[in-house]
Scaffold this motif. Sequence first.
Motif, PDB file in Angstrom:
ATOM      1  N   ASN A   1     -14.031 -41.341  -5.155  1.00 35.62           N
ATOM      2  CA  ASN A   1     -13.559 -40.521  -4.034  1.00 35.62           C
ATOM      3  C   ASN A   1     -14.777 -39.929  -3.337  1.00 35.62           C
ATOM      4  OD1 ASN A   1     -12.150 -38.928  -2.264  1.00 35.62           O
ATOM      5  ND2 ASN A   1     -10.689 -38.201  -3.788  1.00 35.62           N
TER       6      ASN A   1
ATOM      7  N   GLN B   1      -4.926 -42.358  -6.184  1.00 37.97           N
ATOM      8  CA  GLN B   1      -4.234 -43.206  -7.158  1.00 37.97           C
ATOM      9  C   GLN B   1      -3.137 -44.023  -6.487  1.00 37.97           C
ATOM     10  OE1 GLN B   1      -5.203 -40.082  -7.635  1.00 37.97           O
ATOM     11  NE2 GLN B   1      -5.568 -39.601  -9.807  1.00 37.97           N
ATOM     12  N   GLN B   2      -2.362 -43.378  -5.629  1.00 29.01           N
ATOM     13  CA  GLN B   2      -1.297 -44.074  -4.912  1.00 29.01           C
ATOM     14  C   GLN B   2      -1.874 -45.170  -4.021  1.00 29.01           C
ATOM     15  OE1 GLN B   2       0.191 -41.832  -1.731  1.00 29.01           O
ATOM     16  NE2 GLN B   2       1.768 -43.304  -1.135  1.00 29.01           N
TER      17      GLN B   2
ATOM     18  N   SER C   1      -2.367 -39.443  -2.668  1.00 28.73           N
ATOM     19  CA  SER C   1      -3.418 -39.397  -3.687  1.00 28.73           C
ATOM     20  C   SER C   1      -4.169 -40.716  -3.620  1.00 28.73           C
ATOM     21  CB  SER C   1      -2.837 -39.205  -5.091  1.00 28.73           C
ATOM     22  OG  SER C   1      -2.100 -40.350  -5.502  1.00 28.73           O
TER      23      SER C   1
ATOM     24  N   ILE D   1     -11.383 -42.972  -9.585  1.00 31.09           N
ATOM     25  CA  ILE D   1     -10.032 -43.406  -9.889  1.00 31.09           C
ATOM     26  C   ILE D   1     -10.084 -44.885 -10.256  1.00 31.09           C
ATOM     27  CG2 ILE D   1      -7.658 -43.475  -9.062  1.00 31.09           C
ATOM     28  CD1 ILE D   1      -9.056 -40.667  -9.058  1.00 31.09           C
ATOM     29  N   GLU D   2      -9.550 -45.238 -11.443  1.00 30.39           N
ATOM     30  CA  GLU D   2      -9.599 -46.608 -11.927  1.00 30.39           C
ATOM     31  C   GLU D   2      -8.264 -47.004 -12.529  1.00 30.39           C
ATOM     32  OE1 GLU D   2     -14.082 -47.439 -13.300  1.00 30.39           O
ATOM     33  OE2 GLU D   2     -13.130 -45.858 -14.478  1.00 30.39           O
ATOM     34  N   ALA D   3      -7.854 -48.232 -12.287  1.00 26.82           N
ATOM     35  CA  ALA D   3      -6.607 -48.734 -12.855  1.00 26.82           C
ATOM     36  C   ALA D   3      -6.548 -50.244 -12.709  1.00 26.82           C
ATOM     37  CB  ALA D   3      -5.391 -48.085 -12.177  1.00 26.82           C
TER      38      ALA D   3
ATOM     39  N   LEU E   1      -4.728 -46.748  -4.453  1.00 27.44           N
ATOM     40  CA  LEU E   1      -5.208 -47.817  -5.338  1.00 27.44           C
ATOM     41  C   LEU E   1      -4.072 -48.758  -5.707  1.00 27.44           C
ATOM     42  CD1 LEU E   1      -7.496 -47.501  -8.455  1.00 27.44           C
ATOM     43  CD2 LEU E   1      -5.309 -48.668  -8.624  1.00 27.44           C
ATOM     44  N   TYR E   2      -2.942 -48.202  -6.119  1.00 21.20           N
ATOM     45  CA  TYR E   2      -1.820 -49.035  -6.540  1.00 21.20           C
ATOM     46  C   TYR E   2      -1.295 -49.879  -5.375  1.00 21.20           C
ATOM     47  CZ  TYR E   2       2.550 -50.505  -8.699  1.00 21.20           C
ATOM     48  OH  TYR E   2       3.582 -51.270  -9.191  1.00 21.20           O
TER      49      TYR E   2
END
Length: 274
Positions: A236, A210-211, A208, A266-268, A213-214
């Motif tokens: 994306n 998200q993965q 993903s 996607i943001e974090a 990004l982290y």
Amino acid sequence: MAIVLGENQYGKAENRLVRVERDGDEHWLVDLNVSTALAGDLADTHLTGANDKVLATDTQKNTVLAFARDGIGQIEAYGLRLAKHFVGQLPSIHRAQVEIEQYPWTRLGPHSFSRSGEGTRLAKVTYDGEATVEGGIKDLTVLNTTDSEFWGYPRDEYTTLPETKDRILATAVDARWLFSSTGVDWGKAYDTARASLLEAFTNTYSYSLQQTLYAMGTRVLETVPEIAEIRLSLPNKHHYLTDLSPFGLDNPGVVFHVGDRPYGLIEATVRREP
């Protein structure tokens, strides 16, 4: 019911500045977009129109240009110089914020350049007696042609997206990081953070965005100890496998059409645990 003035600031936005560093026939280019914003005891100009506590925005523009005369150096240091100057100019100015974008240029010859697409360097300095410094990068476009999957998500009556075990993953990285102090080798920190973002994107098998990004945020914190946290915003940039069957052709993962919008965003924030 009383009506009162809330938080406010004012400044000069997007001051475009180019400085040419000259060493004989060999030149270097520093290309900046600088925005300033001041806050403090400034209610009178809102409430009565009195301007005796206001440092004019034109003065702010001129200061940005004048401070470049003797060199800019690292943009974080340049922002600190400006912010501290503005707070010291008038008793009414209690806080200054300086945001800087630095545009990359690629050398073609001793004094010739082309604008490159390597990402725009960012800095944000806030000073109110104490300094807070942020760095960052935006418009860093990256793409993996494989090693990316997306499946296992819930499906309902509105879900049409097919699961995939192999897709193109592309994004334009917007990363902003907060430094824990001002005693930093700014250039080294930026170069290391940028390289770490690219390394993590390249070497992460993605299930993903998200993965991914982290993994990118984690890698930056691992390699730059002066960074306390990093905020990432990753659109994306969808690439859809084109159906060529109406033309009697197969498509073994070689032809894609690119979706402009809408797009997933996607943001974090990834931060160090106290």
